[in-house]
Design a protein around this motif. Structure first.
Motif, PDB file in Angstrom:
ATOM      1  N   ASN A  74       0.735  -1.552   0.097  1.00 19.57           N
ATOM      2  CA  ASN A  74      -0.190   0.130   0.139  1.00 19.57           C
ATOM      3  C   ASN A  74       1.237   1.543   0.360  1.00 19.57           C
ATOM      4  OD1 ASN A  74      -2.762  -1.466  -0.014  1.00 19.57           O
ATOM      5  ND2 ASN A  74      -2.388  -1.365   2.025  1.00 19.57           N
ATOM      6  N   ASP A  75       2.031   1.345   0.825  1.00 13.90           N
ATOM      7  CA  ASP A  75       3.369   2.398   0.759  1.00 13.90           C
ATOM      8  C   ASP A  75       4.524   1.320   1.729  1.00 13.90           C
ATOM      9  OD1 ASP A  75       3.768   5.027   0.493  1.00 13.90           O
ATOM     10  OD2 ASP A  75       2.066   6.014   2.011  1.00 13.90           O
ATOM     11  N   ALA A  76       4.942   2.720   1.777  1.00  9.40           N
ATOM     12  CA  ALA A  76       6.425   2.082   2.415  1.00  9.40           C
ATOM     13  C   ALA A  76       6.974   4.111   2.242  1.00  9.40           C
ATOM     14  CB  ALA A  76       7.358   2.022   1.336  1.00  9.40           C
ATOM     15  N   ILE A  77       8.026   3.510   3.271  1.00  4.24           N
ATOM     16  CA  ILE A  77       8.347   4.522   3.946  1.00  4.24           C
ATOM     17  C   ILE A  77       9.975   4.674   4.202  1.00  4.24           C
ATOM     18  CG2 ILE A  77       9.042   6.616   5.684  1.00  4.24           C
ATOM     19  CD1 ILE A  77       6.088   6.902   6.160  1.00  4.24           C
ATOM     20  N   ILE A  78      10.782   5.996   3.688  1.00  7.42           N
ATOM     21  CA  ILE A  78      12.099   5.048   3.965  1.00  7.42           C
ATOM     22  C   ILE A  78      12.719   6.346   4.325  1.00  7.42           C
ATOM     23  CG2 ILE A  78      14.838   4.949   3.368  1.00  7.42           C
ATOM     24  CD1 ILE A  78      13.598   2.970   1.062  1.00  7.42           C
ATOM     25  N   VAL A  79      13.345   6.354   5.626  1.00  4.63           N
ATOM     26  CA  VAL A  79      14.273   7.748   6.004  1.00  4.63           C
ATOM     27  C   VAL A  79      14.925   7.726   6.665  1.00  4.63           C
ATOM     28  CG1 VAL A  79      13.791   9.718   8.098  1.00  4.63           C
ATOM     29  CG2 VAL A  79      11.563   9.048   6.862  1.00  4.63           C
ATOM     30  N   HIS A  80      16.526   8.228   6.536  1.00  2.22           N
ATOM     31  CA  HIS A  80      17.605   8.065   6.526  1.00  2.22           C
ATOM     32  C   HIS A  80      18.143   9.104   6.406  1.00  2.22           C
ATOM     33  CE1 HIS A  80      21.433   5.851   6.777  1.00  2.22           C
ATOM     34  NE2 HIS A  80      21.294   4.531   5.856  1.00  2.22           N
ATOM     35  N   ARG A  81      19.670   8.987   8.313  1.00  4.01           N
ATOM     36  CA  ARG A  81      19.476   9.805   8.880  1.00  4.01           C
ATOM     37  C   ARG A  81      21.327  10.138   7.617  1.00  4.01           C
ATOM     38  NH1 ARG A  81      19.717  10.665  14.406  1.00  4.01           N
ATOM     39  NH2 ARG A  81      21.067  12.766  14.351  1.00  4.01           N
ATOM     40  N   ILE A  82      22.130  11.112   8.269  1.00  6.92           N
ATOM     41  CA  ILE A  82      23.446  11.603   7.641  1.00  6.92           C
ATOM     42  C   ILE A  82      23.850  12.269   8.456  1.00  6.92           C
ATOM     43  CG2 ILE A  82      23.244  11.173   5.213  1.00  6.92           C
ATOM     44  CD1 ILE A  82      22.940  14.627   5.159  1.00  6.92           C
ATOM     45  N   GLY A  83      25.383  12.914   8.441  1.00  4.03           N
ATOM     46  CA  GLY A  83      25.709  13.124   9.535  1.00  4.03           C
ATOM     47  C   GLY A  83      26.510  12.818  10.320  1.00  4.03           C
ATOM     48  N   TYR A  84      26.748  13.309  12.081  1.00  2.40           N
ATOM     49  CA  TYR A  84      27.258  12.346  13.156  1.00  2.40           C
ATOM     50  C   TYR A  84      26.786  12.119  13.841  1.00  2.40           C
ATOM     51  CZ  TYR A  84      30.967  13.096  16.963  1.00  2.40           C
ATOM     52  OH  TYR A  84      31.512  12.751  18.108  1.00  2.40           O
ATOM     53  N   MET A  85      26.265  11.207  14.765  1.00  2.00           N
ATOM     54  CA  MET A  85      25.823  10.998  15.480  1.00  2.00           C
ATOM     55  C   MET A  85      26.508   9.958  16.454  1.00  2.00           C
ATOM     56  SD  MET A  85      22.405   9.291  12.574  1.00  2.00           S
ATOM     57  CE  MET A  85      24.486   9.280  10.874  1.00  2.00           C
ATOM     58  N   THR A  86      25.356   9.440  17.437  1.00  5.29           N
ATOM     59  CA  THR A  86      26.560   8.728  18.587  1.00  5.29           C
ATOM     60  C   THR A  86      25.742   7.694  18.887  1.00  5.29           C
ATOM     61  OG1 THR A  86      25.130  10.228  19.839  1.00  5.29           O
ATOM     62  CG2 THR A  86      27.702  10.588  19.529  1.00  5.29           C
ATOM     63  N   PRO A  87      26.202   6.617  19.527  1.00  2.53           N
ATOM     64  CA  PRO A  87      25.390   5.525  20.084  1.00  2.53           C
ATOM     65  C   PRO A  87      24.085   5.555  20.509  1.00  2.53           C
ATOM     66  CG  PRO A  87      28.042   4.948  20.246  1.00  2.53           C
ATOM     67  CD  PRO A  87      27.288   6.375  20.230  1.00  2.53           C
TER      68      PRO A  87
END
Length: 150
Positions: A74-87
């Motif tokens: 029916n539908d799909a969502i992808i959200v992907h972060r970029i940049g600096y991240m921590t645990p």
């Protein structure tokens, strides 16, 4: 919806966006990937994710289309972060809605397996001893093989 962003995402808001007012959805499967404090090094303190703008969104769109060709999504969502991240930070969200649970589970796994190997993201892990670019993992490539047989 496909989004590449630096800001954290709200999985609840993404779920609400996916299901909306539609009543044809019988199943929603979601996956959230997070930053671990270990990987190639046992002491990951942070990671930096980079991507190729434009190409990344197209690659993710192609992956979703391949999933649509296999399952009635029916539908799909992808959200992907970029940049600096921590645990502990969320990196990626994949949500899929279908009429039935089996298709939702399969499509979500398919999208994530192909995202890990086919989308142009580059991950640099930071440790107390320095930083390094993460290499492609054999286990991620092995995950693709099951889709060749289906």
């Amino acid at each position: 919806m496909i989004a590449i962003q630096r800001e954290p995402f709200d999985i609840g808001a993404l779920y609400q966006r996916l299901v909306g007012e539609g009543h044809e959805t019988g199943a929603v499967v979601s996956f959230v990937g997070r930053v671990r404090d270990f990987n190639e090094s046992p002491e990951v303190t942070a990671l930096t994710l980079e991507h190729y703008p434009g190409m990344t969104e197209r690659a993710l769109g192609d992956i979703v289309q391949q999933a649509r060709d296999r399952w009635q999504i029916n539908d799909a969502i992808i959200v992907h972060r970029i940049g600096y991240m921590t645990p502990g930070d969320d990196i990626v969200a994949v949500l899929v809605s279908t009429a039935h649970r089996h298709a939702a589970f399969e499509a979500c796994a398919f999208i994530m397996d192909f995202l890990k190997t086919s989308a142009p993201f580059w991950k640099k892990e930071h440790t107390h001893g320095g930083a390094y670019w993460v290499r492609e993992r054999e286990s991620d490539l092995a995950s693709l093989k099951r889709w060749e047989q289906q």
